[in-house]
Design a protein around this motif. Structure first.
Motif, PDB file in Angstrom:
ATOM      1  N   UNK A 103       3.787  11.184  -6.677  1.00 23.31           N
ATOM      2  CA  UNK A 103       4.283  11.347  -8.037  1.00 23.31           C
ATOM      3  C   UNK A 103       3.360  12.158  -8.933  1.00 23.31           C
ATOM      4  N   UNK A 104       2.667  13.136  -8.368  1.00 27.05           N
ATOM      5  CA  UNK A 104       1.851  14.042  -9.178  1.00 27.05           C
ATOM      6  C   UNK A 104       0.455  13.560  -9.495  1.00 27.05           C
ATOM      7  N   UNK A 105       0.096  12.373  -9.002  1.00 30.13           N
ATOM      8  CA  UNK A 105      -1.278  11.891  -9.167  1.00 30.13           C
ATOM      9  C   UNK A 105      -1.813  11.486  -7.792  1.00 30.13           C
ATOM     10  N   UNK A 106      -3.111  11.238  -7.733  1.00 28.52           N
ATOM     11  CA  UNK A 106      -3.720  10.798  -6.483  1.00 28.52           C
ATOM     12  C   UNK A 106      -3.901   9.283  -6.548  1.00 28.52           C
ATOM     13  N   UNK A 107      -3.024   8.559  -5.828  1.00 27.79           N
ATOM     14  CA  UNK A 107      -3.222   7.119  -5.685  1.00 27.79           C
ATOM     15  C   UNK A 107      -4.511   6.930  -4.882  1.00 27.79           C
ATOM     16  N   UNK A 143       7.465   5.557   5.956  1.00 28.95           N
ATOM     17  CA  UNK A 143       7.916   4.200   5.633  1.00 28.95           C
ATOM     18  C   UNK A 143       9.441   4.106   5.722  1.00 28.95           C
ATOM     19  N   UNK A 144       9.912   3.161   6.509  1.00 34.78           N
ATOM     20  CA  UNK A 144      11.356   2.979   6.669  1.00 34.78           C
ATOM     21  C   UNK A 144      11.718   1.509   6.502  1.00 34.78           C
ATOM     22  N   UNK A 145      12.930   1.285   6.034  1.00 38.35           N
ATOM     23  CA  UNK A 145      13.493  -0.057   6.041  1.00 38.35           C
ATOM     24  C   UNK A 145      14.964   0.063   6.388  1.00 38.35           C
ATOM     25  N   UNK A 183       7.640   6.877  -1.260  1.00 33.08           N
ATOM     26  CA  UNK A 183       6.246   6.393  -1.328  1.00 33.08           C
ATOM     27  C   UNK A 183       5.993   5.515  -2.552  1.00 33.08           C
ATOM     28  N   UNK A 184       6.520   5.897  -3.699  1.00 37.47           N
ATOM     29  CA  UNK A 184       6.304   5.090  -4.909  1.00 37.47           C
ATOM     30  C   UNK A 184       6.798   3.659  -4.678  1.00 37.47           C
ATOM     31  N   UNK A 185       7.990   3.581  -4.082  1.00 32.79           N
ATOM     32  CA  UNK A 185       8.612   2.278  -3.818  1.00 32.79           C
ATOM     33  C   UNK A 185       7.802   1.521  -2.757  1.00 32.79           C
ATOM     34  N   UNK A 186       7.397   2.240  -1.709  1.00 29.43           N
ATOM     35  CA  UNK A 186       6.643   1.622  -0.620  1.00 29.43           C
ATOM     36  C   UNK A 186       5.337   1.014  -1.146  1.00 29.43           C
TER      37      UNK A 186
END
Ligand code: MN
Length: 165
Positions: free
Chosen positions: A24-28, A84-86, A93-96
């Motif tokens: 999302x445009x930042x480095x987690x 990541x899968x469900x 990724x944000x949700x994961x």
């Protein structure tokens, strides 16, 4: 291929590896005391820290004073894509990360293959485990952190950067 990642080796009060994924445009960001392992049996503690701007990804040098003072090298960098899968569907990724479990494929100069991050404790600095996935790039006999201590940018070790600074 995907989003950027960087791993900065940081000789602060305690040596650690800052593991950063572009989301999302930042480095987690996570501080990983022992660094990543290619052995799927290793569970490396990863303490989530504040997001960093992407402009910090290039930083190599010495932080002079204050919080985080000490030498920094770019230990690895490259790109990753989300695995990541469900229920057969890709989880963004944000949700994961919000859900506390993400898997991703990394193509760095040192790291290759799948890793996962799983949150094991909440709080101000949530604790996660960084684990190599069991794939063709897994290697229980390798010790990348010990064998490849150098910067992928300058070739210097963190000790050399510290002396030069
Ligand atoms: Mn750090």
């Amino acid at each position: 291929m995907g989003q950027s990642f960087v791993i900065q080796k940081h000789a602060a009060t305690r040596l650690h590896y800052d593991f950063r994924l572009e989301v999302g445009g930042v480095m987690k960001s996570w501080a990983v005391p022992k660094g990543p392992s290619t052995n799927p049996a290793d569970k490396r503690l990863a303490m989530q820290v504040e997001d960093h701007p992407m402009s910090w990804n290039q930083f190599e040098g010495v932080i002079g004073a204050g919080y985080g003072a000490g030498a920094v090298i770019v230990w690895d960098r490259g790109e990753f894509h989300n695995l990541t899968e469900r229920d057969g569907e890709t989880v963004p990724m944000e949700r994961a990360l919000a859900d506390g479990h993400a898997s991703f494929w990394m193509e760095g100069e040192k790291l290759h293959g799948g890793w996962s991050l799983r949150r094991v404790a909440e709080g101000r600095k949530p604790r996660w485990l960084l684990v190599k996935r069991r794939d063709e790039e897994a290697d229980p006999d390798r010790d990348l952190v010990a064998d490849r201590p150098e910067s992928v940018v300058s070739g210097l070790t963190i000790e050399e950067v510290a002396e030069g600074g």
